[in-house]
Scaffold this motif. Structure first.
Motif, PDB file in Angstrom:
ATOM      1  N   TYR A  16       0.813  -1.159   0.055  1.00  0.00           N
ATOM      2  CA  TYR A  16      -0.150   0.054  -0.036  1.00  0.00           C
ATOM      3  C   TYR A  16       0.919   1.285   0.095  1.00  0.00           C
ATOM      4  O   TYR A  16       0.408   2.286   0.169  1.00  0.00           O
ATOM      5  CB  TYR A  16      -0.678  -0.090   1.083  1.00  0.00           C
ATOM      6  CG  TYR A  16      -1.447  -1.130   1.366  1.00  0.00           C
ATOM      7  CD1 TYR A  16      -2.771  -1.482   0.472  1.00  0.00           C
ATOM      8  CD2 TYR A  16      -1.333  -2.309   2.599  1.00  0.00           C
ATOM      9  CE1 TYR A  16      -3.605  -2.669   0.736  1.00  0.00           C
ATOM     10  CE2 TYR A  16      -2.118  -3.243   2.502  1.00  0.00           C
ATOM     11  CZ  TYR A  16      -3.009  -3.411   1.823  1.00  0.00           C
ATOM     12  OH  TYR A  16      -3.867  -4.705   2.066  1.00  0.00           O
ATOM     13  N   TYR A  17       2.401   1.269   0.163  1.00  0.00           N
ATOM     14  CA  TYR A  17       3.125   2.362   0.023  1.00  0.00           C
ATOM     15  C   TYR A  17       3.003   3.244  -1.036  1.00  0.00           C
ATOM     16  O   TYR A  17       2.708   4.488  -0.806  1.00  0.00           O
ATOM     17  CB  TYR A  17       4.384   1.714  -0.149  1.00  0.00           C
ATOM     18  CG  TYR A  17       5.554   2.860   0.295  1.00  0.00           C
ATOM     19  CD1 TYR A  17       6.010   3.046   1.492  1.00  0.00           C
ATOM     20  CD2 TYR A  17       5.947   3.823  -0.618  1.00  0.00           C
ATOM     21  CE1 TYR A  17       6.923   4.111   1.721  1.00  0.00           C
ATOM     22  CE2 TYR A  17       6.876   4.534  -0.653  1.00  0.00           C
ATOM     23  CZ  TYR A  17       7.453   4.804   0.664  1.00  0.00           C
ATOM     24  OH  TYR A  17       8.288   5.999   1.040  1.00  0.00           O
ATOM     25  N   SER A  18       2.739   2.866  -2.169  1.00  0.00           N
ATOM     26  CA  SER A  18       2.456   3.766  -3.335  1.00  0.00           C
ATOM     27  C   SER A  18       0.982   4.620  -3.196  1.00  0.00           C
ATOM     28  O   SER A  18       0.790   5.792  -3.346  1.00  0.00           O
ATOM     29  CB  SER A  18       2.512   3.174  -4.835  1.00  0.00           C
ATOM     30  OG  SER A  18       1.424   2.159  -4.953  1.00  0.00           O
ATOM     31  N   LEU A  19       0.052   4.038  -2.684  1.00  0.00           N
ATOM     32  CA  LEU A  19      -1.318   4.603  -2.440  1.00  0.00           C
ATOM     33  C   LEU A  19      -0.872   5.416  -1.197  1.00  0.00           C
ATOM     34  O   LEU A  19      -1.732   6.757  -1.441  1.00  0.00           O
ATOM     35  CB  LEU A  19      -2.290   3.411  -2.171  1.00  0.00           C
ATOM     36  CG  LEU A  19      -2.471   2.576  -3.234  1.00  0.00           C
ATOM     37  CD1 LEU A  19      -3.605   1.642  -2.620  1.00  0.00           C
ATOM     38  CD2 LEU A  19      -3.214   3.072  -4.294  1.00  0.00           C
ATOM     39  N   VAL A  20      -0.443   5.288  -0.126  1.00  0.00           N
ATOM     40  CA  VAL A  20      -0.353   6.033   0.706  1.00  0.00           C
ATOM     41  C   VAL A  20       0.557   7.461   0.426  1.00  0.00           C
ATOM     42  O   VAL A  20       0.170   8.505   0.856  1.00  0.00           O
ATOM     43  CB  VAL A  20       0.323   5.579   2.073  1.00  0.00           C
ATOM     44  CG1 VAL A  20       0.915   6.349   3.125  1.00  0.00           C
ATOM     45  CG2 VAL A  20      -0.430   4.361   2.728  1.00  0.00           C
ATOM     46  N   ASP A  21       1.536   7.087  -0.432  1.00  0.00           N
ATOM     47  CA  ASP A  21       2.406   8.072  -1.007  1.00  0.00           C
ATOM     48  C   ASP A  21       1.737   9.198  -1.834  1.00  0.00           C
ATOM     49  O   ASP A  21       1.738  10.481  -1.681  1.00  0.00           O
ATOM     50  CB  ASP A  21       3.533   7.674  -1.734  1.00  0.00           C
ATOM     51  CG  ASP A  21       4.937   8.419  -1.880  1.00  0.00           C
ATOM     52  OD1 ASP A  21       5.387   9.135  -0.907  1.00  0.00           O
ATOM     53  OD2 ASP A  21       5.072   8.694  -2.978  1.00  0.00           O
ATOM     54  N   THR A  22       0.711   8.606  -2.554  1.00  0.00           N
ATOM     55  CA  THR A  22      -0.027   9.576  -3.235  1.00  0.00           C
ATOM     56  C   THR A  22      -0.803  10.338  -2.393  1.00  0.00           C
ATOM     57  O   THR A  22      -0.994  11.760  -2.518  1.00  0.00           O
ATOM     58  CB  THR A  22      -0.998   8.631  -4.409  1.00  0.00           C
ATOM     59  OG1 THR A  22      -0.036   7.984  -5.017  1.00  0.00           O
ATOM     60  CG2 THR A  22      -1.766   9.693  -5.155  1.00  0.00           C
ATOM     61  N   MET A  23      -1.339   9.763  -1.310  1.00  0.00           N
ATOM     62  CA  MET A  23      -2.216  10.468  -0.485  1.00  0.00           C
ATOM     63  C   MET A  23      -1.373  11.618   0.199  1.00  0.00           C
ATOM     64  O   MET A  23      -1.965  12.764   0.451  1.00  0.00           O
ATOM     65  CB  MET A  23      -3.185   9.563   0.554  1.00  0.00           C
ATOM     66  CG  MET A  23      -4.180   8.882  -0.026  1.00  0.00           C
ATOM     67  SD  MET A  23      -5.092   8.015   1.058  1.00  0.00           S
ATOM     68  CE  MET A  23      -4.154   6.619   1.280  1.00  0.00           C
ATOM     69  N   LEU A  24      -0.245  11.228   0.591  1.00  0.00           N
ATOM     70  CA  LEU A  24       0.667  11.931   1.474  1.00  0.00           C
ATOM     71  C   LEU A  24       0.959  13.169   0.522  1.00  0.00           C
ATOM     72  O   LEU A  24       0.969  14.242   0.845  1.00  0.00           O
ATOM     73  CB  LEU A  24       1.812  11.301   1.923  1.00  0.00           C
ATOM     74  CG  LEU A  24       2.705  12.270   2.667  1.00  0.00           C
ATOM     75  CD1 LEU A  24       2.396  12.562   3.831  1.00  0.00           C
ATOM     76  CD2 LEU A  24       4.023  11.246   3.081  1.00  0.00           C
ATOM     77  N   THR A  25       1.304  13.080  -0.691  1.00  0.00           N
ATOM     78  CA  THR A  25       1.848  14.133  -1.808  1.00  0.00           C
ATOM     79  C   THR A  25       0.703  15.064  -1.918  1.00  0.00           C
ATOM     80  O   THR A  25       0.802  16.457  -1.995  1.00  0.00           O
ATOM     81  CB  THR A  25       2.099  13.615  -3.070  1.00  0.00           C
ATOM     82  OG1 THR A  25       2.994  12.673  -3.052  1.00  0.00           O
ATOM     83  CG2 THR A  25       2.445  14.645  -4.169  1.00  0.00           C
ATOM     84  N   ARG A  26      -0.566  14.619  -2.039  1.00  0.00           N
ATOM     85  CA  ARG A  26      -1.939  15.674  -2.017  1.00  0.00           C
ATOM     86  C   ARG A  26      -1.929  16.484  -0.758  1.00  0.00           C
ATOM     87  O   ARG A  26      -2.360  17.517  -0.561  1.00  0.00           O
ATOM     88  CB  ARG A  26      -3.150  14.801  -2.594  1.00  0.00           C
ATOM     89  CG  ARG A  26      -3.014  14.224  -3.920  1.00  0.00           C
ATOM     90  CD  ARG A  26      -4.198  13.344  -4.209  1.00  0.00           C
ATOM     91  NE  ARG A  26      -4.098  13.149  -5.670  1.00  0.00           N
ATOM     92  CZ  ARG A  26      -4.840  12.251  -6.229  1.00  0.00           C
ATOM     93  NH1 ARG A  26      -6.062  11.968  -5.647  1.00  0.00           N
ATOM     94  NH2 ARG A  26      -5.047  11.879  -7.551  1.00  0.00           N
ATOM     95  N   LEU A  27      -1.659  15.683   0.349  1.00  0.00           N
ATOM     96  CA  LEU A  27      -1.647  16.307   1.613  1.00  0.00           C
ATOM     97  C   LEU A  27      -0.777  17.492   2.033  1.00  0.00           C
ATOM     98  O   LEU A  27      -1.060  18.381   2.151  1.00  0.00           O
ATOM     99  CB  LEU A  27      -1.793  15.439   2.876  1.00  0.00           C
ATOM    100  CG  LEU A  27      -2.834  14.264   2.925  1.00  0.00           C
ATOM    101  CD1 LEU A  27      -2.438  13.197   3.980  1.00  0.00           C
ATOM    102  CD2 LEU A  27      -4.175  15.196   3.710  1.00  0.00           C
ATOM    103  N   TYR A  28       0.346  17.255   1.229  1.00  0.00           N
ATOM    104  CA  TYR A  28       1.394  18.173   1.248  1.00  0.00           C
ATOM    105  C   TYR A  28       0.898  19.346   0.595  1.00  0.00           C
ATOM    106  O   TYR A  28       1.161  20.569   0.904  1.00  0.00           O
ATOM    107  CB  TYR A  28       2.842  17.654   0.633  1.00  0.00           C
ATOM    108  CG  TYR A  28       3.626  16.918   1.842  1.00  0.00           C
ATOM    109  CD1 TYR A  28       3.582  16.978   3.024  1.00  0.00           C
ATOM    110  CD2 TYR A  28       4.328  15.711   1.274  1.00  0.00           C
ATOM    111  CE1 TYR A  28       4.316  16.208   4.099  1.00  0.00           C
ATOM    112  CE2 TYR A  28       5.057  15.087   2.196  1.00  0.00           C
ATOM    113  CZ  TYR A  28       5.161  15.121   3.415  1.00  0.00           C
ATOM    114  OH  TYR A  28       5.759  14.561   4.204  1.00  0.00           O
TER     115      TYR A  28
END
Length: 246
Positions: A148-160
């Protein structure tokens, strides 16, 4: 007339006793009964009743092997219903009581997803955005090889991007009222060098909300606000005070 009152009184009492007897019948049921009631209530779209049946399952069968599955089912059901706080509650319960090492990873991913989906208005929910960022960063640190790393990383990028966009909108406000030092402060608060604001499309705000919150650049009622320092802040440090504050 007295007979009528007596009849009505007896009728009300009969209803009360029948209701009580019906509720009594809902005690001391096997775990599979409560589990079936949870699934049945969710199928009917009655999430509150499903939560009540879950409380009965948990209260009467604390060691039942059906509890972990029921907890996860309710967490996912509430997420699909847009009830993200309840989703987090059931996921936290699942992680704390039932999950093994592999299941914790999946549950933590769902918690981040629930937090992310509960933030449709970044300008209103800065504390929740920060919480979501911290959870996502912790997930990437603890599960660097997760599926799930890439999914979490996508959400994290949008949160940033959401957090930086909020700071940029405040900086833009200070630019418009000729406060360059304050604008610089907000642009330096959480710098994201990778963001090219010329390529960023601002989030679309419905017209009925834009009347009240603006579009991040201006508001329809801006002409009503006097162009005076006191309206902005009596304590704002002006550029002429720069040498004093150094």
């Amino acid at each position: 007339m007295k007979r009528m009152y007596i009849f009505l009184g007896l009728f009300v009492l009969s209803l009360l006793f029948s209701a009580c007897s019906k509720s009594v019948d809902e005690y001391n049921k096997p775990a599979v009964y409560w589990y079936g009631k949870i699934i049945e209530s969710l199928s009917d779209g009655n999430y509150d009743k499903a939560d009540d049946y879950y409380s009965s399952l948990q209260g009467e069968h604390i060691g039942s092997p059906l509890l972990p599955e029921a907890t996860m089912i309710l967490a996912i059901a509430h997420m699909h219903n847009g009830e993200y706080l309840l989703t987090e509650h059931f996921l936290s319960e699942y992680i704390k009581r039932y999950a093994n090492a592999n299941e914790i990873e999946f549950a933590e991913y769902l918690k981040i997803k629930a937090k992310y989906r509960s933030l449709p208005h970044p300008r209103r929910d800065q504390v929740f955005i920060q919480d979501a960022i911290e959870q996502a960063e912790a997930f990437e640190k603890n599960h660097p090889h997760s599926m799930y790393y890439s999914l979490v990383d996508t959400m994290l990028t949008r949160l940033y991007l959401g957090r930086a966009s909020f700071n940029e909108s405040i900086a833009g406000l200070y630019d418009r009222i000729d406060k360059p030092r304050s604008a610089k402060y907000y642009r330096d608060l959480d710098p994201q060098a990778w963001i090219n604001w010329k390529n960023v499309t601002p989030a679309k705000i419905p017209w009925y909300r834009e009347w009240f919150v603006g579009d991040g650049k201006s508001s329809w009622y801006a002409f009503l606000i006097p162009d005076t320092k006191s309206v902005v802040s009596r304590n704002t440090v002006s550029d002429s005070d720069e040498n004093i504050t150094k």
